[in-house]
Write a protein that holds these residues in place. Structure first.
Motif, PDB file in Angstrom:
ATOM      1  N   LEU A 232      58.368 -50.327 -34.320  1.00  0.00           N
ATOM      2  CA  LEU A 232      59.435 -50.643 -34.288  1.00  0.00           C
ATOM      3  C   LEU A 232      59.360 -51.472 -32.876  1.00  0.00           C
ATOM      4  O   LEU A 232      58.683 -51.423 -31.980  1.00  0.00           O
ATOM      5  CB  LEU A 232      60.691 -49.713 -33.563  1.00  0.00           C
ATOM      6  CG  LEU A 232      60.676 -48.326 -34.275  1.00  0.00           C
ATOM      7  CD1 LEU A 232      61.943 -47.134 -33.869  1.00  0.00           C
ATOM      8  CD2 LEU A 232      61.335 -49.039 -36.354  1.00  0.00           C
ATOM      9  N   THR A 233      60.317 -52.680 -32.922  1.00  0.00           N
ATOM     10  CA  THR A 233      59.692 -53.072 -31.249  1.00  0.00           C
ATOM     11  C   THR A 233      61.249 -53.571 -31.189  1.00  0.00           C
ATOM     12  O   THR A 233      62.786 -53.744 -31.680  1.00  0.00           O
ATOM     13  CB  THR A 233      59.883 -54.984 -32.553  1.00  0.00           C
ATOM     14  OG1 THR A 233      58.668 -55.162 -32.972  1.00  0.00           O
ATOM     15  CG2 THR A 233      59.554 -55.840 -31.033  1.00  0.00           C
ATOM     16  N   PHE A 234      61.193 -53.577 -29.656  1.00  0.00           N
ATOM     17  CA  PHE A 234      62.951 -53.242 -28.981  1.00  0.00           C
ATOM     18  C   PHE A 234      63.074 -54.470 -28.805  1.00  0.00           C
ATOM     19  O   PHE A 234      62.263 -55.589 -27.505  1.00  0.00           O
ATOM     20  CB  PHE A 234      62.501 -52.465 -28.356  1.00  0.00           C
ATOM     21  CG  PHE A 234      62.433 -50.673 -28.227  1.00  0.00           C
ATOM     22  CD1 PHE A 234      63.493 -50.349 -29.045  1.00  0.00           C
ATOM     23  CD2 PHE A 234      61.782 -50.439 -28.901  1.00  0.00           C
ATOM     24  CE1 PHE A 234      63.369 -48.845 -29.840  1.00  0.00           C
ATOM     25  CE2 PHE A 234      61.244 -48.836 -29.825  1.00  0.00           C
ATOM     26  CZ  PHE A 234      62.011 -48.431 -30.116  1.00  0.00           C
ATOM     27  N   ALA A 235      64.161 -55.020 -27.798  1.00  0.00           N
ATOM     28  CA  ALA A 235      64.650 -56.337 -27.297  1.00  0.00           C
ATOM     29  C   ALA A 235      64.469 -56.091 -25.740  1.00  0.00           C
ATOM     30  O   ALA A 235      64.213 -57.081 -25.207  1.00  0.00           O
ATOM     31  CB  ALA A 235      66.007 -56.209 -27.408  1.00  0.00           C
ATOM     32  N   SER A 236      64.449 -55.178 -25.348  1.00  0.00           N
ATOM     33  CA  SER A 236      63.928 -54.179 -23.761  1.00  0.00           C
ATOM     34  C   SER A 236      63.040 -53.822 -23.179  1.00  0.00           C
ATOM     35  O   SER A 236      62.613 -52.630 -24.156  1.00  0.00           O
ATOM     36  CB  SER A 236      64.881 -53.875 -23.009  1.00  0.00           C
ATOM     37  OG  SER A 236      65.755 -54.915 -23.264  1.00  0.00           O
ATOM     38  N   ALA A 237      62.051 -54.029 -22.351  1.00  0.00           N
ATOM     39  CA  ALA A 237      60.881 -52.694 -21.905  1.00  0.00           C
ATOM     40  C   ALA A 237      61.257 -51.242 -21.871  1.00  0.00           C
ATOM     41  O   ALA A 237      62.555 -50.779 -21.217  1.00  0.00           O
ATOM     42  CB  ALA A 237      60.149 -53.571 -21.366  1.00  0.00           C
TER      43      ALA A 237
END
Length: 231
Positions: free
Chosen positions: A148-153
């Motif tokens: 999964l890749t997230f928009a924020s850290a």
């Protein structure tokens, strides 16, 4: 000057030899072990388990889905963005990428939707959902791994309770006896489930029917005997 250089060298050596500060890890396990409504799945709870691992400050993480169901139980669903799901979660972070790396991938859909998905009778918004097709169901013993890749850290576990205090929900179908049920993980209030039972009605012949059946057997035997005698 020489002494200053020596001290500087020692300080630099100390800094270089210092172990790198460990980045705090993020690890979470979600067990779906409660029946919200419908029938109780086969086998022992938890019937489904999800694990998530990442590091604080990272924009990505690994989600592993595991089916602990028994027999013919399976997950399906998610034909479009808001249709009934197979397995869904609630996240506090926006997802920008979902990549299946191994296992029984949700070929019929894996999506994040801020508007939420239809999770059947389970209340609250769920914004990450997975669905499988009829020819590629998520069955007993199956597993799948997603990056999964997230928009924020990430600053912590992104899998949190929704407004109805549920982390995750799933629709288990194929329960032995032809039943299905909704299972959940969280601290919300569940309706509870019942075992799947199939009642078979034994048809007992009436006395008159038994008499006719016996007469038929007698006549058949007599006919066969006469045929053999005169053949």
């Amino acid at each position: 000057m020489k002494r200053l250089l020596v001290l500087s060298g020692l300080a630099l050596a100390a800094i270089v030899s210092m172990p790198a500060l460990a980045v705090p890890s993020i690890s979470a396990t979600i067990d779906l072990d409660t029946v919200f409504a419908g029938n109780i799945p086969d086998g022992a709870a938890p019937w489904l388990t999800a694990t998530f691992t990442s590091e604080q400050g990272s924009h990505s993480g690994t989600l592993t889905l595991i089916s602990n169901t028994y027999g013919s139980d399976f997950l399906q669903g998610l034909n479009s963005k808001k249709s009934t799901i197979g397995w869904t979660f609630y996240l506090s972070q926006t997802i920008t990428g979902i990549d299946c790396t191994s296992g029984t991938c949700a070929d019929n859909g894996a999506a994040w939707n801020a508007g939420g998905f239809n999770s059947g009778p389970v209340p609250g918004v769920f914004n990450l959902a997975f669905g499988w097709s009829s020819g590629n169901r998520f069955e007993s013993g199956d597993s799948v791994v997603y990056d999964l890749t997230f928009a924020s850290a990430l600053t912590g576990d992104p899998f949190v309770l929704n407004e109805s205090d549920w982390l995750s929900a799933a629709h288990v179908q194929g329960i032995i006896g032809g039943c299905s049920g909704w299972i959940v993980s969280g601290t919300g209030r569940a309706q509870g489930g019942t075992p799947c039972t199939t009642t078979f009605t034994e048809v007992v012949p009436e006395p008159a029917e038994l008499g006719m059946f016996g007469l038929g057997l007698l006549l058949t035997g007599l006919f066969v005997g006469l045929r053999r005698r005169y053949s």
